[in-house]
Design a protein around this motif. Structure first.
Motif, mmCIF file in Angstrom:
data_model
loop_
_atom_site.group_PDB
_atom_site.id
_atom_site.type_symbol
_atom_site.label_atom_id
_atom_site.label_comp_id
_atom_site.label_asym_id
_atom_site.label_seq_id
_atom_site.Cartn_x
_atom_site.Cartn_y
_atom_site.Cartn_z
ATOM 1 N N PHE A 1 11.565 8.529 -13.332
ATOM 2 C CA PHE A 1 10.806 7.449 -13.958
ATOM 3 C C PHE A 1 9.702 8.097 -14.778
ATOM 4 N N TYR A 2 9.756 7.961 -16.081
ATOM 5 C CA TYR A 2 8.801 8.585 -16.995
ATOM 6 C C TYR A 2 8.646 10.087 -16.730
ATOM 7 N N GLY A 3 9.753 10.749 -16.490
ATOM 8 C CA GLY A 3 9.737 12.194 -16.302
ATOM 9 C C GLY A 3 9.316 12.671 -14.930
ATOM 10 N N HIS A 4 9.138 11.765 -13.970
ATOM 11 C CA HIS A 4 8.737 12.137 -12.615
ATOM 12 C C HIS A 4 9.877 11.818 -11.656
ATOM 13 N N ASP A 5 10.225 12.786 -10.802
ATOM 14 C CA ASP A 5 11.220 12.538 -9.762
ATOM 15 C C ASP A 5 10.588 11.605 -8.737
ATOM 16 N N MET A 6 11.173 10.431 -8.551
ATOM 17 C CA MET A 6 10.548 9.389 -7.730
ATOM 18 C C MET A 6 10.940 9.453 -6.251
ATOM 19 N N LEU A 7 11.905 10.272 -5.877
ATOM 20 C CA LEU A 7 12.336 10.322 -4.478
ATOM 21 C C LEU A 7 11.978 11.673 -3.876
ATOM 22 N N GLN A 8 10.742 11.796 -3.437
ATOM 23 C CA GLN A 8 10.248 13.051 -2.871
ATOM 24 C C GLN A 8 9.661 12.779 -1.490
ATOM 25 N N ALA A 9 10.152 13.504 -0.496
ATOM 26 C CA ALA A 9 9.743 13.270 0.888
ATOM 27 C C ALA A 9 8.257 13.542 1.099
ATOM 28 N N VAL B 1 0.837 -1.200 0.000
ATOM 29 C CA VAL B 1 0.000 0.000 0.000
ATOM 30 C C VAL B 1 0.875 1.255 0.000
ATOM 31 N N VAL B 2 1.965 1.248 0.765
ATOM 32 C CA VAL B 2 2.861 2.411 0.783
ATOM 33 C C VAL B 2 3.456 2.631 -0.605
ATOM 34 N N LEU B 3 3.953 1.569 -1.225
ATOM 35 C CA LEU B 3 4.559 1.703 -2.553
ATOM 36 C C LEU B 3 3.549 2.168 -3.596
ATOM 37 N N SER B 4 2.375 1.562 -3.599
ATOM 38 C CA SER B 4 1.374 1.964 -4.588
ATOM 39 C C SER B 4 0.868 3.382 -4.318
ATOM 40 N N SER B 5 0.711 3.756 -3.065
ATOM 41 C CA SER B 5 0.293 5.126 -2.730
ATOM 42 C C SER B 5 1.368 6.125 -3.137
ATOM 43 N N TYR B 6 2.617 5.750 -2.927
ATOM 44 C CA TYR B 6 3.726 6.632 -3.289
ATOM 45 C C TYR B 6 3.779 6.852 -4.801
ATOM 46 N N ILE B 7 3.634 5.774 -5.558
ATOM 47 C CA ILE B 7 3.657 5.891 -7.022
ATOM 48 C C ILE B 7 2.489 6.747 -7.505
ATOM 49 N N CYS B 8 1.303 6.553 -6.923
ATOM 50 C CA CYS B 8 0.144 7.387 -7.296
ATOM 51 C C CYS B 8 0.360 8.842 -6.915
ATOM 52 N N ALA B 9 0.966 9.093 -5.742
ATOM 53 C CA ALA B 9 1.225 10.471 -5.316
ATOM 54 C C ALA B 9 2.187 11.164 -6.264
ATOM 55 N N LYS C 1 5.799 13.250 -0.914
ATOM 56 C CA LYS C 1 5.000 12.149 -1.490
ATOM 57 C C LYS C 1 5.077 10.913 -0.592
ATOM 58 N N PHE C 2 6.270 10.685 -0.033
ATOM 59 C CA PHE C 2 6.447 9.542 0.858
ATOM 60 C C PHE C 2 5.618 9.716 2.131
ATOM 61 N N TYR C 3 5.582 10.925 2.686
ATOM 62 C CA TYR C 3 4.773 11.183 3.879
ATOM 63 C C TYR C 3 3.297 10.923 3.587
ATOM 64 N N LEU C 4 2.841 11.362 2.428
ATOM 65 C CA LEU C 4 1.459 11.119 2.035
ATOM 66 C C LEU C 4 1.187 9.619 1.921
#
Length: 144
Positions: free
Chosen positions: A104-112, A7-15, A114-117
């Motif tokens: 990843f596909y033009g999106h910065d994937m390491l954002q704090a 759920v964390v990974l999928s929520s992070y990718i969606c965020a 987004k991770f908090y969300l």
């Protein structure tokens, strides 16, 4: 535990994908939220333990290996460990000179933010899941 990580990974990718976020400066609010959830989980488990419902749940089989009481305690334990681990992750601050960047596909994937969300969404889903288990268990008939 695997469910929470998924759920964390999928929520992070969606965020990241939909550009949803939470304020990076609200970590104290998020830690408070997790602390309240852990307190609720422990209180609910203590109420179940002290009630006659525990014996009934212990005698009711969930599957071949576990009874309903063991299954409930295992679910609560996993969510409490996940919540405490999440609090620890929120308390650790990375040095500001670390430039972590993964595109990843033009999106910065390491954002704090987004991770908090993603952590908040995962905790909320876990909370709903455990409340559902709690109310299902409250419907079990007790013969005093």
């Amino acid at each position: 535990m695997i469910r929470q990580i998924f759920v964390v990974l999928s929520s992070y990718i969606c965020a990241v994908w939909f550009n949803l976020s939470i304020d990076k400066n609200s970590t104290s609010d998020i830690i408070t939220y997790f602390s309240i959830l852990v307190g609720f989980f422990l209180s609910a488990l203590a109420i179940l333990y002290a009630s006659p419902l525990r014996k009934t749940l212990s005698e009711t089989q969930y599957d071949k290996q576990k009874d309903k009481w063991t299954k409930t305690v295992d679910e609560y334990k996993n969510v409490i460990i996940f919540s405490i681990f999440s609090i620890l992750m929120l308390l650790v601050k990375l040095p500001s000179d670390w430039n972590l960047y993964f595109e990843f596909y033009g999106h910065d994937m390491l954002q704090a933010d987004k991770f908090y969300l993603a952590l908040v969404i995962s905790a909320t889903i876990s909370f709903i899941y455990l409340v559902n288990i709690l109310f299902k268990n409250m419907k079990v008939e007790i013969n005093d």
